[in-house]
Design a protein around this motif. Sequence first.
Motif: not given
Length: 68
Positions: A9, A13, A23, A32, A35, A45, A47, A55-59
């Motif tokens: 990651l 990034f 990260i 998670s 970031v 981010v 998992r 997948s990975y989701n960035f919030s």
Amino acid sequence: MKPEELIKLNAYFKRIFNDKMVIKARPQKDDSAEVYGNGEFLGIVFRDDEDGDLSYNFSMAILDVDLD
């Protein structure tokens, strides 16, 4: 997250955004990571390995005062 995930990651990034992205593992959380950009906290981010598809989701929250 596992150390090897954090390494991947971090590389992603840095490649997508810039080399000042970092990260970091979250204390007491294994799903998670935090970031940072230029030393400033940007978001989380997560998992997601639901149904065997990883997948990975960035919030990232953006405050109104930050837009000025």
